[in-house]
Design an enzyme around this catalytic site. Structure first.
Site, PDB file in Angstrom:
ATOM      1  N   SER A  49     -17.014  44.881  19.567  1.00 36.88           N
ATOM      2  CA  SER A  49     -17.875  44.603  18.409  1.00 36.88           C
ATOM      3  C   SER A  49     -16.996  44.536  17.155  1.00 36.88           C
ATOM      4  CB  SER A  49     -18.945  45.687  18.249  1.00 36.88           C
ATOM      5  OG  SER A  49     -18.373  46.978  18.312  1.00 36.88           O
ATOM      6  N   GLU A 119     -17.576  44.718  30.681  1.00 33.01           N
ATOM      7  CA  GLU A 119     -18.938  44.203  30.814  1.00 33.01           C
ATOM      8  C   GLU A 119     -19.091  43.502  32.156  1.00 33.01           C
ATOM      9  OE1 GLU A 119     -19.883  41.591  27.548  1.00 33.01           O
ATOM     10  OE2 GLU A 119     -19.450  43.135  26.053  1.00 33.01           O
ATOM     11  N   GLU A 186     -27.139  48.349  27.660  1.00 37.63           N
ATOM     12  CA  GLU A 186     -27.417  47.793  26.320  1.00 37.63           C
ATOM     13  C   GLU A 186     -28.684  46.948  26.338  1.00 37.63           C
ATOM     14  OE1 GLU A 186     -24.125  45.860  24.344  1.00 37.63           O
ATOM     15  OE2 GLU A 186     -25.407  45.182  22.694  1.00 37.63           O
TER      16      GLU A 186
HETATM   17  O1  KIV Z   1     -18.396  46.595  21.567  1.00 34.75           O
HETATM   18  C1  KIV Z   1     -19.240  47.485  21.401  1.00 34.75           C
HETATM   19  O2  KIV Z   1     -19.372  48.088  20.332  1.00 34.75           O
HETATM   20  C2  KIV Z   1     -20.092  47.815  22.532  1.00 34.75           C
HETATM   21  C3  KIV Z   1     -21.271  48.694  22.252  1.00 34.75           C
HETATM   22  C4  KIV Z   1     -22.366  47.858  21.708  1.00 34.75           C
HETATM   23  C5  KIV Z   1     -21.689  49.459  23.446  1.00 34.75           C
HETATM   24  O3  KIV Z   1     -19.868  47.371  23.596  1.00 34.75           O
END
Ligand code: KIV
Length: 291
Positions: A49, A119, A186
């Protein structure tokens, strides 16, 4: 003085058995790592993120392994007593196992992470197995998986119908069997996240997945509205408005400088009179007399 010890994956499993919720927040740099560490969070996620909230991209897809190593290392310098999970970015675990392990090595050796997150469901299980066999803990991530946003067709809630719920359950069980030490869920419907949490012996960490996960994770910039403008999200609880504070603070600083209210006398360093006598070639009393 006792030094706080970073949590480990054995204790995390025990916390699930004892129904003690796990806490996780994202961090991407030294100050945030330090603050999260001082505040006593169980785990820090250096999430990809990063792409959205720090680097200003539209999605997480442009984030590279170099970005992740750089930001994980900065975070680890601050968070010396907290278990750190680093995200494997887009397409860094879909090639050969050798390439995947090279990327994992960088996050662990150069980034100083304790674990990696990936993921995906069944398709990533061989990679999860190989990484775990090499001695590195893996956190799975299913439900809304932002790296596949173009395939999923947007940021949609997962587990709304029976088939999708079953798919998520199968993925969670497969990741547990592959050796994942926990799974991020998520944007998953609460009942499905609850059923998955009950079916697994490893902890689930929810984000937008309701009240019954074994732990919760949130993105730092969401929690503190650290963006301009900040978009509220239903599943986020905010604990401060850092964005407004910084915006107002910078505005006040700009105003003060423009109006010569800053620096004030209390902010300056003065030289002795004889230093000025030398610079100007006369004495202070001569200068005062002339003025
Ligand atoms: O990249 C991220 O911050 C995440 C969270 C949303 C779990 O994967």
């Amino acid at each position: 003085m006792t030094t706080k010890q970073a949590l480990n994956i054995v204790k995390m499993k025990k916390m699930k058995e004892e129904a003690v919720p796990l806490t996780m927040i994202t961090a991407y740099d030294y100050p945030t790592g330090l603050l999260a560490d001082e505040a006593g969070v169980d785990m820090i996620l250096v999430g990809d993120s990063l792409g959205n909230v720090v680097l200003g991209y539209e999605s997480t897809i442009p984030v590279t392994i170099d970005d992740m190593v750089y930001h994980t290392r900065a975070t680890a310098r601050g968070a010396r007593h907290t278990f750190i999970v680093a995200d494997m970015p887009f397409m860094t675990y879909h090639g050969s196992i050798d390439e995947t392990l090279r990327n994992v090595r960088r996050l662990m050796q150069e980034g100083h992470a304790h674990a990696v997150k990936m993921e995906g469901g069944l398709e990533v299980c061989p990679a999860v197995e190989a990484i775990v066999k090499s001695g590195v803990p893996v956190l799975g991530h299913i439900g809304l998986t932002p790296q596949s946003v173009n395939q999923i067709g947007g940021y949609r809630i997962q587990g709304k119908d029976a088939a999708d719920a079953q798919r998520l359950m199968n993925e969670a069980k497969a990741l547990e069997a592959a050796g994942a030490f926990g799974i991020v869920l998520e944007l998953v419907t609460e009942q499905v996240a609850d059923a998955i949490s009950k079916a697994l012996t490893i902890p689930t960490i929810g984000i937008g997945a309701g009240r019954y996960c074994d732990g919760q994770v949130l993105v730092f910039h969401d929690v503190f509205q650290y963006a301009s403008p900040y978009r509220p999200k239903r599943f986020v609880k905010t604990y401060g408005d850092v964005g407004a504070m910084i915006r107002e603070g910078i505005g006040n600083y700009v105003k003060d400088v423009k109006e010569r209210a800053f620096p004030a006398e209390s902010h300056v360093f003065l030289a002795d009179d004889d230093v000025l006598d030398n610079l100007y070639g006369d004495t202070k009393s001569e200068r005062v007399e002339r003025s």
